[in-house]
Design a protein around this motif. Structure first.
Motif, PDB file in Angstrom:
ATOM      1  N   PRO A   1     -72.711  11.800 -57.358  1.00 59.17           N
ATOM      2  CA  PRO A   1     -73.134  12.044 -58.289  1.00 59.17           C
ATOM      3  C   PRO A   1     -73.090  10.943 -59.658  1.00 59.17           C
ATOM      4  O   PRO A   1     -74.085  10.628 -60.254  1.00 59.17           O
ATOM      5  CB  PRO A   1     -72.799  13.292 -59.085  1.00 59.17           C
ATOM      6  CG  PRO A   1     -72.203  13.684 -57.564  1.00 59.17           C
ATOM      7  CD  PRO A   1     -71.767  12.715 -56.979  1.00 59.17           C
ATOM      8  N   ALA A   2     -71.839  10.327 -59.786  1.00 60.31           N
ATOM      9  CA  ALA A   2     -71.588   9.369 -60.652  1.00 60.31           C
ATOM     10  C   ALA A   2     -72.468   7.973 -60.436  1.00 60.31           C
ATOM     11  O   ALA A   2     -73.114   7.547 -61.334  1.00 60.31           O
ATOM     12  CB  ALA A   2     -70.051   8.969 -60.586  1.00 60.31           C
ATOM     13  N   ALA A   3     -72.534   7.406 -59.116  1.00 62.41           N
ATOM     14  CA  ALA A   3     -73.366   6.481 -58.827  1.00 62.41           C
ATOM     15  C   ALA A   3     -74.788   6.646 -58.781  1.00 62.41           C
ATOM     16  O   ALA A   3     -75.492   5.688 -58.624  1.00 62.41           O
ATOM     17  CB  ALA A   3     -72.885   5.948 -57.634  1.00 62.41           C
ATOM     18  N   ARG A   4     -75.262   8.016 -58.612  1.00 57.98           N
ATOM     19  CA  ARG A   4     -76.566   8.450 -58.436  1.00 57.98           C
ATOM     20  C   ARG A   4     -77.156   7.888 -57.205  1.00 57.98           C
ATOM     21  O   ARG A   4     -78.307   7.246 -56.890  1.00 57.98           O
ATOM     22  CB  ARG A   4     -77.488   8.102 -59.487  1.00 57.98           C
ATOM     23  CG  ARG A   4     -77.159   8.826 -60.964  1.00 57.98           C
ATOM     24  CD  ARG A   4     -78.242   8.287 -61.793  1.00 57.98           C
ATOM     25  NE  ARG A   4     -77.872   9.078 -63.090  1.00 57.98           N
ATOM     26  CZ  ARG A   4     -78.735   8.742 -64.271  1.00 57.98           C
ATOM     27  NH1 ARG A   4     -79.399   7.761 -64.438  1.00 57.98           N
ATOM     28  NH2 ARG A   4     -78.241   9.448 -65.446  1.00 57.98           N
ATOM     29  N   THR A   5     -76.241   8.072 -55.937  1.00 56.30           N
ATOM     30  CA  THR A   5     -76.587   7.563 -54.794  1.00 56.30           C
ATOM     31  C   THR A   5     -76.386   8.596 -53.759  1.00 56.30           C
ATOM     32  O   THR A   5     -75.739   9.523 -54.069  1.00 56.30           O
ATOM     33  CB  THR A   5     -75.959   6.348 -54.257  1.00 56.30           C
ATOM     34  OG1 THR A   5     -74.544   6.644 -54.227  1.00 56.30           O
ATOM     35  CG2 THR A   5     -76.192   5.264 -55.106  1.00 56.30           C
ATOM     36  N   VAL A   6     -77.019   8.448 -52.489  1.00 56.53           N
ATOM     37  CA  VAL A   6     -76.866   9.549 -51.269  1.00 56.53           C
ATOM     38  C   VAL A   6     -76.887   8.598 -50.227  1.00 56.53           C
ATOM     39  O   VAL A   6     -77.677   7.627 -50.051  1.00 56.53           O
ATOM     40  CB  VAL A   6     -77.653  10.567 -51.332  1.00 56.53           C
ATOM     41  CG1 VAL A   6     -79.349  10.303 -51.290  1.00 56.53           C
ATOM     42  CG2 VAL A   6     -77.319  11.694 -50.289  1.00 56.53           C
ATOM     43  N   ARG A   7     -75.975   9.064 -49.217  1.00 54.38           N
ATOM     44  CA  ARG A   7     -76.146   8.454 -47.850  1.00 54.38           C
ATOM     45  C   ARG A   7     -76.529   9.647 -46.764  1.00 54.38           C
ATOM     46  O   ARG A   7     -75.692  10.702 -46.990  1.00 54.38           O
ATOM     47  CB  ARG A   7     -74.480   7.739 -47.555  1.00 54.38           C
ATOM     48  CG  ARG A   7     -74.678   7.547 -46.079  1.00 54.38           C
ATOM     49  CD  ARG A   7     -73.021   7.228 -45.717  1.00 54.38           C
ATOM     50  NE  ARG A   7     -72.582   6.907 -44.270  1.00 54.38           N
ATOM     51  CZ  ARG A   7     -72.962   5.941 -43.527  1.00 54.38           C
ATOM     52  NH1 ARG A   7     -73.300   4.834 -44.294  1.00 54.38           N
ATOM     53  NH2 ARG A   7     -72.803   5.884 -42.357  1.00 54.38           N
ATOM     54  N   VAL A   8     -77.362   9.342 -46.184  1.00 53.64           N
ATOM     55  CA  VAL A   8     -77.811  10.357 -45.211  1.00 53.64           C
ATOM     56  C   VAL A   8     -77.905   9.928 -43.696  1.00 53.64           C
ATOM     57  O   VAL A   8     -78.287   8.424 -43.488  1.00 53.64           O
ATOM     58  CB  VAL A   8     -79.082  10.814 -45.535  1.00 53.64           C
ATOM     59  CG1 VAL A   8     -79.273  11.464 -46.793  1.00 53.64           C
ATOM     60  CG2 VAL A   8     -80.150   9.900 -45.435  1.00 53.64           C
ATOM     61  N   GLY A   9     -77.622  10.516 -42.762  1.00 51.28           N
ATOM     62  CA  GLY A   9     -77.718  10.262 -41.239  1.00 51.28           C
ATOM     63  C   GLY A   9     -79.214  10.536 -40.914  1.00 51.28           C
ATOM     64  O   GLY A   9     -80.311  10.792 -41.616  1.00 51.28           O
TER      65      GLY A   9
END
Length: 437
Positions: free
Chosen positions: A95-103
């Motif tokens: 949330p802090a970086a406003r990123t997500v990693r998804v498979g």
């Protein structure tokens, strides 16, 4: 040794071939009207499995078609190994970086559920069950594309397996050519096992569906044209003619607004003036409930679609869309584009000059879909003076070619990369880059 048994010696995941229990179901795409006469189906247990499969296929001169969930299948898969990546299901939000990693197997619905509580959203489309990976490789036309561009433009990094079976992390710095290509160029150059991308602020979201009987269609379209003529990038509205089996025809406007409900409601005021509304579901909308607007089916089924890009919504276009019932089609949808989608981007998806996209959908009948195809062709032919011939990659349909989605320069660059990065043709995307040459 059969192909299936040979693959089982090097893979941890599930391998199915003709004659195995479950093979027929495993090879089916999301669109059940499409046949996929593949040699085998592999459900990878992880990225290492994907790499091992690529190495074995390369040595044997075989070709791999990758489909996380089967969406976007074109039927161009004969004689390939069908790779399913649904078990690559990691998901991690920062949330802090406003990123997500998804498979590679993660669907959009899970991303929105994870991001929404933080006041964030990804650039999802209308379906919660489409995977992030397949959607993003095709560019990804989002509800929020007018504000933030193609979904592919938000990617920070891809994790891939290349045509030699090597695993790599692809960024704008590490491999600028492949990074450019994977952002909207399809799945013909590498197998993506994970994606990292930016999330976008959505502290408030307003949206829903307004519905009228079909006899109000012309008044609704006039109001829709008024709304879209001055819409800010935060507002997206789709006009839709609907003909559900056994029901009276309807007309709808679906909308989302990245902002306060009062502001969104004011922007849609011309539509409120059209009388005869049957229902109106607009209101504050949690990000995780974005798919409720159109309520698209979440189970596989047969269908036939066709899309075009419109140069405008003139009176002549309105006449083509409204002068006759759309039957046997189920829906004819006009999506407002523009905004960030019309601005240059350093990606294969590029940008769209056209302000509207037309999407037509029907369910094949006993004639195999001939009547549906004929009605789609009739509408498309009548609109030729108002279409450009280009089609968004993510909306390509079986029988169409990747070349229709790109500018000539982008297509040349993609094809050169295909020849250089995959000279043996180990990968075959749903819409191969070299098809039709």
């Amino acid at each position: 040794m059969s192909l299936g048994n040979e693959l089982r010696t090097v893979l941890r995941g599930t391998v199915l071939e003709a004659g195995d229990a479950g093979f027929e179901a495993a090879r089916r795409p999301w669109n059940l009207a499409i046949e996929q006469p593949v040699l085998a189906v592999v459900e990878a247990a992880g990225a290492d499995d994907v790499a091992a499969l690529v190495r074995r296929a390369r040595l044997a001169g075989l070709t791999i078609t990758t489909q996380p969930s089967g969406h976007g299948a074109s039927g161009d898969s004969e004689g390939t190994i069908l790779l399913r990546t649904g078990r690559l299901d990691e998901l991690s939000v920062d949330p802090a970086a406003r990123t997500v990693r998804v498979g590679a197997g993660v669907p959009w619905g899970r991303v929105l559920e994870a991001a929404g509580p933080h006041g964030l959203t990804g650039l999802a489309g209308s379906s919660p069950v489409v995977t992030v990976t397949g959607y993003t490789l095709g560019g990804g036309l989002s509800w929020f594309g007018r504000r933030h561009g193609f979904a592919s433009s938000s990617v920070r990094a891809f994790e891939v397996v290349d045509a030699t079976g090597a695993q790599a992390r692809v960024t704008a710095e590490s491999d600028p050519d492949l990074f450019w290509a994977l952002r909207g160029g399809g799945g013909d150059l590498a197998i993506v096992t994970a994606i990292e991308f930016d999330l976008h602020p959505a502290p408030e979201l307003y949206g829903g569906r307004m519905l009228w009987p079909a006899d109000r269609a012309r008044a609704v379209l006039d109001a829709y044209r008024e709304v879209t003529a001055s819409a800010p990038d935060e507002l997206t509205a789709w006009f839709e003619l609907l003909q559900f089996p056994g029901a009276a025809p309807l007309v709808a406007v679906d909308s989302t607004f990245l902002g306060a409900g009062g502001d969104g409601e004011a922007l849609l005021r011309p539509l409120e003036k059209v009388d005869g509304r049957i229902s109106d579901s607009r209101g504050p909308l949690p990000v995780a409930e974005l798919a409720s607007i159109t309520a698209e089916p979440t189970d596989p089924g047969p269908g036939r679609s066709r899309s075009e890009l419109l140069t405008g919504l003139t009176d002549e276009v309105a006449d083509v869309l409204l002068d006759r019932p759309i039957a046997p089609l189920l829906s004819v949808q006009v999506r407002h584009l523009g905004g960030a989608l019309a601005r240059p981007s350093d990606s294969a998806a590029g940008h769209l000059d056209e302000p509207f996209a037309l999407h037509m959908f029907g369910i094949p009948g006993e004639d195999g879909g001939a009547a549906v195809a004929a009605r789609q062709r009739e509408i498309a032919d009548a609109l030729i003076p108002h279409t450009t011939g280009r089609k968004p990659f993510t909306l390509l349909a079986p029988g169409e070619r990747a070349a229709q989605a790109f500018t000539p320069d982008a297509l040349d660059r993609l094809r050169a990369l295909k020849r250089h990065r995959d000279p043996r043709g180990t990968f075959r995307g749903n819409f191969p880059l070299l098809s039709g040459m």
